[in-house]
Design a protein around this motif. Sequence first.
Motif, PDB file in Angstrom:
ATOM      1  N   GLU A  33       0.980  -1.321  -0.119  1.00 53.56           N
ATOM      2  CA  GLU A  33      -0.095   0.274   0.102  1.00 53.56           C
ATOM      3  C   GLU A  33       0.956   1.173  -0.097  1.00 53.56           C
ATOM      4  N   LYS A  34       1.952   1.118   0.946  1.00 49.51           N
ATOM      5  CA  LYS A  34       2.671   2.135   0.893  1.00 49.51           C
ATOM      6  C   LYS A  34       3.667   2.669  -0.483  1.00 49.51           C
ATOM      7  N   GLY A  35       3.645   1.443  -1.030  1.00 54.34           N
ATOM      8  CA  GLY A  35       4.399   1.898  -2.463  1.00 54.34           C
ATOM      9  C   GLY A  35       3.441   2.403  -3.359  1.00 54.34           C
ATOM     10  N   ILE A  36       2.198   1.740  -3.673  1.00 51.29           N
ATOM     11  CA  ILE A  36       1.200   2.211  -4.306  1.00 51.29           C
ATOM     12  C   ILE A  36       0.946   3.817  -4.376  1.00 51.29           C
ATOM     13  N   LYS A  37       0.758   4.037  -3.046  1.00 51.57           N
ATOM     14  CA  LYS A  37       0.384   5.527  -2.719  1.00 51.57           C
ATOM     15  C   LYS A  37       1.430   6.317  -3.026  1.00 51.57           C
ATOM     16  N   ASP A  38       2.767   5.930  -2.747  1.00 53.32           N
ATOM     17  CA  ASP A  38       3.883   6.695  -2.924  1.00 53.32           C
ATOM     18  C   ASP A  38       4.091   7.055  -4.583  1.00 53.32           C
ATOM     19  N   GLY A  39       4.029   6.169  -5.282  1.00 48.35           N
ATOM     20  CA  GLY A  39       3.797   6.048  -6.723  1.00 48.35           C
ATOM     21  C   GLY A  39       2.845   6.988  -7.183  1.00 48.35           C
ATOM     22  N   TYR A  40       1.589   6.923  -6.359  1.00 54.71           N
ATOM     23  CA  TYR A  40       0.740   7.813  -7.136  1.00 54.71           C
ATOM     24  C   TYR A  40       0.943   9.226  -6.777  1.00 54.71           C
ATOM     25  N   THR A  41       1.578   9.696  -5.450  1.00 57.13           N
ATOM     26  CA  THR A  41       1.975  10.797  -4.900  1.00 57.13           C
ATOM     27  C   THR A  41       3.034  11.372  -6.031  1.00 57.13           C
ATOM     28  N   PHE A  42       3.891  10.572  -6.404  1.00 61.38           N
ATOM     29  CA  PHE A  42       4.913  11.038  -7.237  1.00 61.38           C
ATOM     30  C   PHE A  42       4.428  11.415  -8.700  1.00 61.38           C
ATOM     31  N   ILE A  43       3.361  10.496  -9.207  1.00 62.86           N
ATOM     32  CA  ILE A  43       2.754  11.109 -10.363  1.00 62.86           C
ATOM     33  C   ILE A  43       1.942  12.468 -10.280  1.00 62.86           C
ATOM     34  N   ILE A  44       1.352  12.552  -9.185  1.00 66.45           N
ATOM     35  CA  ILE A  44       0.491  13.964  -9.054  1.00 66.45           C
ATOM     36  C   ILE A  44       1.499  14.959  -8.858  1.00 66.45           C
ATOM     37  N   LYS A  45       2.710  14.885  -8.184  1.00 67.26           N
ATOM     38  CA  LYS A  45       3.550  15.879  -8.015  1.00 67.26           C
ATOM     39  C   LYS A  45       4.312  16.287  -9.266  1.00 67.26           C
ATOM     40  N   ASP A 100      -2.665  16.209  -1.967  1.00 66.88           N
ATOM     41  CA  ASP A 100      -4.059  16.123  -2.213  1.00 66.88           C
ATOM     42  C   ASP A 100      -4.626  16.288  -0.940  1.00 66.88           C
ATOM     43  N   ARG A 101      -6.255  16.524  -1.007  1.00 63.20           N
ATOM     44  CA  ARG A 101      -6.642  16.464   0.208  1.00 63.20           C
ATOM     45  C   ARG A 101      -8.124  15.970   0.310  1.00 63.20           C
ATOM     46  N   ASN A 102      -8.519  15.308   1.385  1.00 65.82           N
ATOM     47  CA  ASN A 102      -9.823  14.914   1.633  1.00 65.82           C
ATOM     48  C   ASN A 102     -10.442  14.344   0.704  1.00 65.82           C
ATOM     49  N   LEU A 103      -9.898  13.145  -0.036  1.00 65.11           N
ATOM     50  CA  LEU A 103     -10.601  12.347  -0.750  1.00 65.11           C
ATOM     51  C   LEU A 103     -11.575  11.543  -0.462  1.00 65.11           C
ATOM     52  N   GLY A 104     -11.322  10.930   0.766  1.00 59.55           N
ATOM     53  CA  GLY A 104     -12.524  10.107   1.064  1.00 59.55           C
ATOM     54  C   GLY A 104     -13.803  10.918   1.696  1.00 59.55           C
TER      55      GLY A 104
ATOM     56  N   SER B   8      -9.055   9.000 -14.369  1.00 59.03           N
ATOM     57  CA  SER B   8      -9.780   9.347 -13.201  1.00 59.03           C
ATOM     58  C   SER B   8      -9.345   9.353 -11.838  1.00 59.03           C
ATOM     59  N   LEU B   9      -8.283   8.266 -11.676  1.00 59.24           N
ATOM     60  CA  LEU B   9      -7.368   8.538 -10.477  1.00 59.24           C
ATOM     61  C   LEU B   9      -6.718   9.782 -10.306  1.00 59.24           C
ATOM     62  N   ILE B  47     -11.197  -4.134  -8.566  1.00 65.27           N
ATOM     63  CA  ILE B  47      -9.744  -3.673  -8.752  1.00 65.27           C
ATOM     64  C   ILE B  47      -9.792  -2.247  -8.569  1.00 65.27           C
ATOM     65  N   ILE B  48     -10.668  -1.448  -9.007  1.00 60.14           N
ATOM     66  CA  ILE B  48     -10.696  -0.018  -9.001  1.00 60.14           C
ATOM     67  C   ILE B  48     -10.969   0.222  -7.782  1.00 60.14           C
ATOM     68  N   GLY B  49     -11.864  -0.299  -7.089  1.00 61.15           N
ATOM     69  CA  GLY B  49     -12.320  -0.025  -5.396  1.00 61.15           C
ATOM     70  C   GLY B  49     -11.123  -0.163  -4.690  1.00 61.15           C
ATOM     71  N   LEU B  50     -10.320  -1.275  -5.077  1.00 64.74           N
ATOM     72  CA  LEU B  50      -9.204  -1.593  -4.135  1.00 64.74           C
ATOM     73  C   LEU B  50      -8.066  -0.592  -4.135  1.00 64.74           C
ATOM     74  N   LEU B  51      -7.980  -0.233  -5.428  1.00 65.84           N
ATOM     75  CA  LEU B  51      -6.963   0.744  -5.745  1.00 65.84           C
ATOM     76  C   LEU B  51      -7.416   2.172  -5.131  1.00 65.84           C
ATOM     77  N   TYR B  52      -8.672   2.560  -5.167  1.00 63.34           N
ATOM     78  CA  TYR B  52      -9.076   3.919  -4.697  1.00 63.34           C
ATOM     79  C   TYR B  52      -8.777   3.853  -3.185  1.00 63.34           C
ATOM     80  N   GLY B  53      -9.194   2.447  -2.591  1.00 65.14           N
ATOM     81  CA  GLY B  53      -8.898   2.577  -1.344  1.00 65.14           C
ATOM     82  C   GLY B  53      -7.646   2.772  -0.854  1.00 65.14           C
ATOM     83  N   ILE B  54      -6.739   2.193  -1.656  1.00 60.25           N
ATOM     84  CA  ILE B  54      -5.386   2.206  -1.060  1.00 60.25           C
ATOM     85  C   ILE B  54      -4.776   3.548  -1.156  1.00 60.25           C
ATOM     86  N   ILE B  55      -5.038   4.084  -2.291  1.00 60.62           N
ATOM     87  CA  ILE B  55      -4.406   5.421  -2.645  1.00 60.62           C
ATOM     88  C   ILE B  55      -4.977   6.574  -1.769  1.00 60.62           C
ATOM     89  N   PHE B  56      -6.431   6.500  -1.663  1.00 59.33           N
ATOM     90  CA  PHE B  56      -6.969   7.770  -1.002  1.00 59.33           C
ATOM     91  C   PHE B  56      -7.384   7.702   0.285  1.00 59.33           C
TER      92      PHE B  56
END
Lengths: 246, 158
Positions: A33-45, A100-104, B8-9, B47-56
């Motif tokens: 999860e850390k890796g995926i989130k870091d990757g996403y943050t990197f792309i957004i940045k 980013d902020r408050n996505l949930g 979208s993400l 899979i999309i739900g899983l990704l969304y949950g992990i990322i956000f």
Amino acid sequence: MKKHKKKLIIIGIIIGIVLIVIISDKRKITFIEKGIKDGYTFIIKAISNNCENNCEDIEQVELLKAENNQLKKDIDNLKDLLKLETTLSEYKTINATVVDRNLGYWYDTLTIDKGQNDGVKENDAVISPKGLIGYIESVNYESSTVKLITSNLKNKISVKISINNKEIFGLLNSYKDGYFIIEGVSEDVKEGMIVTTAGLGNNYPEGIYIGKISEITTDNFDLVKTLKVKSDMNYNLITLVSVVSK
Amino acid sequence: MILLIIISLIFDGLLSSFSNIFIPLFTLSSLVIIYKKKKNFIWYSLIIGLLYGIIFTNMFLLELISYYLCSIFIVIYFDKMKYNLMNTFLITIINIILYRTINFLILCFSRIIKFNIFLLFKSIYSSILINLIYIAIMYFVFIKIFNKSNKKKYKLYN
């Protein structure tokens, strides 16, 4: 009997989901999860930076003016931060940018571009030039999630109000309609007095500015006061923050 | 479709920083477009739900459940109704309501958030407009691309 079975199954499913959510709220984040989130943050940045560069090419003059103003503001902010840092000398401060902020929506969180590799730890306090913002809820390798103090507070924050040489302590209970609520104060306080963190019993260091008292209400017996505290912070427009780490 | 999920993400992340009035739920809304690629739609949504949950949200199980229920609703709806722009709009609105309500109720039961019905209403109406605009754009871009590629395939086979 069949009807009862169906009802029991539905109730079981609901309880199961609620339990799963409670457990997943308190669990530690895995390295995947850390890796995926870091990757996403990197792309957004990268996209944010790239967009800024392209915009500069198109509307250079206007943007340079705007940038100049923004930089002036940033310098002021950083100067304020430095002032704040001197009062928190035993703590290490790590400056970060909000990605980013408050996505949930419900969680009132921010994602910042500093993480475990930069020395950020879970439960570290997060401040801005205008005071306390929140604490680090979860840490990834290169990014972290900040829980804002405007959200549903699980732990009350101990605060103090300084009057001359005396200090009055209280507990910050909640955030409602743009005001922080402090309950259970019996001493004499006046509107406009400054509220800071007390540094007792939780992770927030002493002396971080929270806001000023804007309204005082007393109970029927005129014994206990409830204070409404207004923060100078616009919690919807946070761009630069500092993590205060021990 | 993978491109649509990635777009979208990314837009979900980028737009969240700009405004507190219009709250994007582009990843959820994109399910309506992805449905066109009917094969393995439910798996895609999981899979999309899983990704969304992990990322956000760090709550991937909750997102998994919400996305699964929303995707089932899409399947049931389009089994009975025609796939056109109006129906995609309608299902987007219903999905936003469904998603927000499921999240809200589960989080309330779990005592993670306090029960405040106005917060639920606000979360719904602040998401509807921006997501409808997004879906309208994506509908014309992706469905037209689909139609064109399908027509080309049809011509090649004939």
